[in-house]
Design a protein around this motif. Structure first.
Motif, PDB file in Angstrom:
ATOM      1  N   ASP A   1      46.300  43.870 -87.041  1.00 29.76           N
ATOM      2  CA  ASP A   1      47.561  44.595 -86.906  1.00 29.76           C
ATOM      3  C   ASP A   1      48.756  43.650 -86.844  1.00 29.76           C
ATOM      4  OD1 ASP A   1      47.149  43.452 -84.488  1.00 29.76           O
ATOM      5  OD2 ASP A   1      47.271  45.289 -83.297  1.00 29.76           O
TER       6      ASP A   1
ATOM      7  N   GLY B   1      45.218  57.078 -84.402  1.00 27.58           N
ATOM      8  CA  GLY B   1      44.914  55.653 -84.439  1.00 27.58           C
ATOM      9  C   GLY B   1      43.871  55.275 -83.411  1.00 27.58           C
TER      10      GLY B   1
ATOM     11  N   ARG C   1      45.002  50.272 -81.348  1.00 27.95           N
ATOM     12  CA  ARG C   1      46.359  50.775 -81.140  1.00 27.95           C
ATOM     13  C   ARG C   1      46.400  52.298 -81.313  1.00 27.95           C
ATOM     14  NH1 ARG C   1      51.438  48.463 -81.771  1.00 27.95           N
ATOM     15  NH2 ARG C   1      50.483  46.534 -82.559  1.00 27.95           N
ATOM     16  N   PHE C   2      46.965  52.972 -80.314  1.00 29.83           N
ATOM     17  CA  PHE C   2      47.153  54.412 -80.356  1.00 29.83           C
ATOM     18  C   PHE C   2      48.643  54.720 -80.366  1.00 29.83           C
ATOM     19  CE2 PHE C   2      43.005  53.848 -78.470  1.00 29.83           C
ATOM     20  CZ  PHE C   2      42.241  54.864 -79.021  1.00 29.83           C
ATOM     21  N   SER C   3      49.000  55.812 -81.019  1.00 23.54           N
ATOM     22  CA  SER C   3      50.402  56.228 -81.046  1.00 23.54           C
ATOM     23  C   SER C   3      50.472  57.742 -81.163  1.00 23.54           C
ATOM     24  CB  SER C   3      51.149  55.568 -82.214  1.00 23.54           C
ATOM     25  OG  SER C   3      50.550  55.929 -83.454  1.00 23.54           O
TER      26      SER C   3
END
Length: 375
Positions: A132, A274, A263-265
């Protein structure tokens, strides 16, 4: 075969060569890559590559009296052991794989805290943990686990020449480089290959292990995708074999496990996208291979995620609660006295679990090595 040979000489694990524009390599070549049979250390316990050479035995022949050696004549064993410990140190050793060889980087931070998440040595994380863009210098263009451009310059050369001085010193100090070091790994295949390349006696001397792992998909759940570039690094058989090798470390006292869920969003629909969803419960199939590990003195579990403000508000409480419950349950089992393994109930694999195959195969001796890592 001329074109195939030229491809091998370039980079068999290159994504750009492997997934060329508009076409892919034939199935047989792709299988070789996914099974890590090209430019990768073998991890098959029962392959013909494992020789039947007996482990090194320093007492096989009578030792010299060392009457002229001031180290043995003037210093007691306690002082000699202090010298050996000073020479070999007690740093964290990050195991890496570089073009088919298992190497290592000695970390100057002796702490094995899970919070460091291998950022103490930013050239050592596997590429799927840095894709990322968090750590510059890594590339996703090759399928080798560790791909930082500066990694070859930071590899450590073990100071093991002292062990080659004489058999008397070897007999006294051969275990110390393994007993003192904290072995840190973030690629399952790398640790398996490492454990198969060193002398079995030295392997049993390892006392501290830190595993920093990022699931691409949930293990032992039938979520493997053969066409994926991660199928040779994240698959059920590799997961089962890894924990079988960890369970075989009879001298292991401390085990730290860090799960990096990515990574979460939040999205415009009010949901969370994610990351890598992993069900944190001791009765999940992916946890079953871990339950073979027993007799630990210390077990720690860390869950790391990257979230924006919305994802954090949704996930933080649940992840913290589930992680604490899973840690306590695993600690109760792994820190219990060694006993008969827990049956792997609920594990459904397309082919037999490798831990079941290990119980049916005859034991073979593995070629021993002196150094910490195979050079």
């Amino acid at each position: 075969m001329r074109h195939f040979d030229a491809w091998l000489l370039r980079d068999p694990y290159s994504i750009w060569h492997y997934y060329s524009t508009g076409r892919r390599w034939q199935e047989t070549v792709r299988d070789l890559i996914h099974q890590r049979k090209i430019c990768a250390p073998p991890v098959d316990l029962f392959s013909s590559s494992n020789s039947n050479v007996e482990p090194v035995d320093p007492y096989a022949r009578p030792m010299a009296s060392q009457s002229d050696c001031m180290l043995f004549q003037k210093l007691p064993a306690e002082i000699r052991l202090m010298i050996y410990n000073y020479v070999f140190g007690d740093e964290t050793v990050h195991l890496v794989q570089l073009k088919g060889k298992i190497r290592h980087v000695r970390c100057q931070h002796s702490s094995s805290s899970l919070e460091r998440n291998r950022h103490c040595c930013p050239v050592t994380p596997a590429r799927w943990r840095v894709n990322d863009g968090r750590i510059p210098g890594h590339t996703d263009r090759v399928l080798y686990p560790h791909t930082h451009a500066l990694l070859p310059e930071t590899l450590s050369n073990s100071s093991l020449s002292l062990l080659r001085t004489c058999r008397a010193i070897y007999a006294e100090a051969a275990d110390i480089p393994y007993t003192n070091s904290v072995f840190d790994v973030d690629d399952l295949h790398t640790f398996i290959a490492f454990s198969l390349s060193i002398c079995p006696e030295r392997l049993q001397s390892i006392q501290r292990l830190t595993v920093q792992w990022m699931p691409v998909w949930q293990p032992m759940a039938g979520e493997e995708h053969k066409s994926s570039i991660y199928s040779h690094t994240h698959n059920d058989r590799l997961w089962a074999l890894f924990w079988t090798r960890v369970a075989s470390l009879k001298g292991l006292k401390e085990l730290h496990l860090s799960l990096d869920l990515g990574r979460f969003s939040g999205n415009v629909m009010g949901g969370v996208i994610g990351g890598n969803r992993l069900r944190l419960a001791v009765d999940e199939p992916w946890v079953a291979p871990m339950l073979l590990v027993r007799g630990l003195q210390s077990f720690e579990l860390g869950i790391t995620v990257q979230c924006d403000a919305y994802a954090k508000s949704v996930l933080e409480d649940d992840l913290r609660r589930d992680a604490v419950v899973l840690r306590d349950n695993l600690r109760a089992i792994m820190c219990s006295s060694p006993a008969s393994p827990i049956p792997l109930s609920g594990v459904q694999l397309k082919r037999p679990c490798l831990m079941e195959e290990l119980n049916q195969q005859p034991e073979r001796k593995i070629r021993p090595r002196l150094a910490i890592t195979a050079a």
